[in-house]
Scaffold this motif. Structure first.
Motif, mmCIF file in Angstrom:
data_model
loop_
_atom_site.group_PDB
_atom_site.id
_atom_site.type_symbol
_atom_site.label_atom_id
_atom_site.label_comp_id
_atom_site.label_asym_id
_atom_site.label_seq_id
_atom_site.Cartn_x
_atom_site.Cartn_y
_atom_site.Cartn_z
ATOM 1 N N ARG A 10 40.380 -14.447 -94.015
ATOM 2 C CA ARG A 10 38.924 -14.560 -94.094
ATOM 3 C C ARG A 10 38.372 -13.714 -95.239
ATOM 4 N NH1 ARG A 10 34.041 -13.716 -93.933
ATOM 5 N NH2 ARG A 10 34.380 -11.525 -94.363
ATOM 6 N N GLY A 13 39.031 -15.328 -98.604
ATOM 7 C CA GLY A 13 38.056 -16.413 -98.765
ATOM 8 C C GLY A 13 36.692 -15.868 -99.139
ATOM 9 N N SER A 14 36.327 -14.746 -98.512
ATOM 10 C CA SER A 14 35.028 -14.122 -98.773
ATOM 11 C C SER A 14 34.948 -13.613 -100.212
ATOM 12 C CB SER A 14 34.824 -12.970 -97.788
ATOM 13 O OG SER A 14 33.637 -12.292 -98.072
ATOM 14 N N GLY A 16 36.558 -14.823 -102.697
ATOM 15 C CA GLY A 16 36.494 -16.015 -103.535
ATOM 16 C C GLY A 16 35.109 -16.627 -103.565
ATOM 17 N N ARG A 17 34.404 -16.549 -102.417
ATOM 18 C CA ARG A 17 33.085 -17.175 -102.340
ATOM 19 C C ARG A 17 31.961 -16.273 -102.819
ATOM 20 N NH1 ARG A 17 35.465 -19.585 -97.610
ATOM 21 N NH2 ARG A 17 35.122 -17.660 -96.492
ATOM 22 N N MET B 95 30.157 -18.317 -95.036
ATOM 23 C CA MET B 95 31.050 -19.306 -94.414
ATOM 24 C C MET B 95 30.243 -20.492 -93.896
ATOM 25 S SD MET B 95 33.584 -16.839 -92.206
ATOM 26 C CE MET B 95 35.012 -17.904 -92.061
#
Lengths: 240, 364
Positions: A10, A13-14, A16-17, B95
């Motif tokens: 997670r 991903g964070s 990356g975002r 997210m």
């Protein structure tokens, strides 16, 4: 370990975002490139010296990147109120810490990997051993790991990201400049302080391609100590 | 007759923040399938109690058991049984709804296959299917609250602990949230908190009123009304000497208290009296006033709101109990109640207590 990898996934991903992850990565590579160009490629030098100079600059950048990466890991979650999701899930505090640590270490590893084109440029007009390159990078990653653990500890004890950044910067500065303090102290204290310094005496052998077990053990020990301290801090907060 | 199984059993719970007692002594139990509302002003100890139940905070002393498991001895197991929504939903704005719920499900121990199967069900149950691919940061407050509920139920917990789930929602969202909570009944035992009675009275089977970290009253809304609203209230507008009118009214049998409030109409010597009595004393009081030569202009039955009784129970310093029938009190009307509420929960001391309570020990 499953939970730690879940948390790590997670976090990656964070990164990356978020703009922060890209901005830190880009800034780090830019500074390393400028440093390499200004200090490594200027004038005529031995290839090994150019490589050492590159690792010298990269090690400083990596320490700063590690602290910047670590700030939001716990203090940021606390500020946003998301830490409670992890705190109330059936996972152990050590898994939270290790998961976040692995994610940030992976990002540091990625940034370090991208910088590999710079040492490779040396092969255009010179020659260095691949062992020297590998040992230098090992030192960078170990240093990044230790700085990351220090940053995670300050992030765990801080209520805000600003506080975490200040504490992390201060603690890192103290750890780095211990060798200066060692210079003005008497034996055996100076030996201890010099040995504890995060960069000077410990990182230099890696830069010159010398792999010493004691230095590897030192960085692993610093990483373990501060990750353990971060875990205990997280546990202790439940009592307050 | 067998006693229903207690999902939550709290006995002599105390929680101190430094020297300050936030909760205690607190004892209550909640049986399987109940929806129970924990009602109290800000700083009363609601959030602290819920955080202890969710294993986010450790108690100073006492016993807290969930499904028979102690929260101190078996926090890992207890966390698996609980779905927790804190007062600020723990959402990662970057997210998507689906990815977040999948992460929450995996975090609570579901396998990838189980999470793949469960997430669409929860999206459907919480009416989030249409926004499942949107970033959480782009959602409205109401939808974010729904995502908060969804993450709490995604692993199918026995117990749902919801801290102010209705707070900050608009009227339409409140109705939707009530329906959502009611739809969860049966599948889950639910404990939810609020500082506004009307927000949860329609949703809950039972209410626990908490004050200074202790249970001040417990029961259904009807039981609390019957128990606490035992005195009847009448509003009489008269013309004449205020002191004499109060004296005459007070002398009538059954009258408990007489208070002059702002007159409901203008005019020289016009006074409105608020009379509380055991039983209906309007006729006797009117007779006594007229006999004493005081002009009777208007008689109205006053209604006490359970909300104002709750405020008294919960610790707000108010003499109010009036409803719309007594809009302006001379001493403490609606404004008084609000002011008292503010001082008890949102004023300096209350705010400090509330801040300490919200801290994750602090920070979260």
């Amino acid at each position: 370990m499953r939970n730690a990898l879940l948390v790590a996934g997670r976090e990656i991903g964070s990164y990356g975002r978020s703009l922060l992850g890209w901005a830190i990565g880009a800034a780090a590579l830019l500074v390393e490139g400028v440093w390499f160009s200004a200090n490594g490629l200027s004038g005529s030098r031995m290839s090994a010296d150019v490589l050492r100079e590159f690792f010298n600059g990269a090690s400083g950048v990596t320490m700063i990147v590690a602290v910047l990466m670590s700030i939001p890991l716990l203090a940021g979650e606390r500020e946003r109120g998301t830490l409670v999701l992890l705190n109330t899930a059936p996972i152990r505090d050590v898994e939270i810490i290790v998961g976040k640590y692995l994610a940030a270490l992976a990002m540091i590893g990625l940034i370090t990997l991208i910088s590999v084109y710079m040492p490779l440029l040396i092969f255009v007009n010179g020659k260095v051993s691949l062992g020297h390159v590998a040992v230098g990078y090992t030192g960078i990653v170990l240093l990044g790991s230790a700085a990351l653990a220090i940053g995670m500890f300050t992030s765990a004890v801080s209520r805000s990201q600003v506080m975490a950044a200040i504490l992390g910067g201060l603690l890192l500065a103290v750890m780095v400049t211990l060798w200066l303090v060692a210079k003005v102290t008497e034996p055996p204290v100076n030996g201890v302080l010099s040995g504890m310094a995060l960069h000077h005496q410990r990182q230099f052998p890696f830069m010159t391609g010398v792999l010493k077990l004691e230095n590897v053990v030192y960085y692993v020990a610093v990483t373990y100590f501060f990750l353990l301290a971060a875990t205990k801090t997280l546990e202790a907060r439940r009592w307050r | 007759m067998t006693k229903a199984f207690a999902v939550i059993e709290i006995v002599d719970l105390y929680k101190y923040y430094g020297e300050r007692r936030a909760v205690g002594p607190l004892s209550f139990s909640i049986e399987a399938g109940e929806i129970v509302g924990l009602l109290g002003l800000n700083g009363a100890g609601k959030t602290t109690t819920l955080r202890i139940l969710a294993c986010d905070l450790l108690p100073s002393s006492g016993s807290v058991r969930v499904n028979g498991l102690d929260v101190v001895e078996s926090p890992h197991e207890v966390r698996s049984l609980i779905g927790y929504l804190p007062d600020t939903p723990p959402l990662y704005g970057e997210m998507t709804v689906r990815a977040y719920l999948h992460f929450a499900a995996r975090l609570r121990g579901l396998s990838k296959a189980s999470a793949d199967k469960r997430v669409p069900e929860v999206l459907e149950a919480t009416a989030l299917a249409e926004v499942q691919d949107q970033l959480i940061a782009s959602l409205s407050h109401g939808y974010k609250q729904r995502v908060g509920i969804a993450q709490a139920i995604v692993h199918g917990p026995k117990l749902l602990v919801l801290d102010e789930p209705i707070s900050g929602l608009d009227p339409v969202q409140i109705v939707e949230m009530r329906e959502l909570l009611r739809s969860l009944k049966g599948e889950h035992t639910i404990l939810l908190s609020s500082h506004i009675l009307s927000e949860i009275s329609e949703t809950c089977d039972r209410l626990l009123v908490i004050r200074d970290g202790q249970i001040a009253a417990t029961g259904t809304e009807a039981e609390l009304s019957a128990k606490l609203l035992k005195n009847q209230r009448a509003l009489l507008t008269v013309r004449g000497d205020e002191e004499k009118a109060k004296e005459v009214a007070s002398a009538v049998a059954g009258v408990v208290s007489v208070e002059a409030i702002d007159a409901t109409e203008g005019g020289e010597g016009v006074v409105t009296l608020q009379i509380e009595s055991d039983g209906d004393a309007r006729e006797a009081v009117c007779r006594a006033l007229v006999t004493a030569g005081i002009g009777l202009l208007e008689v109205r039955r006053g209604e006490r709101e359970l909300e104002s009784v709750f405020l008294e129970l919960a610790g707000a310093e108010t003499t109010d109990g009036g409803s719309g029938a007594a809009p302006k009190k001379k001493r403490a009307g609606k404004k008084g109640a609000k002011k008292a509420r503010a001082s008890a929960g949102e004023g300096d001391a209350g705010a400090k207590d509330a801040a300490a309570e919200k801290e994750d020990g602090s920070g979260t």
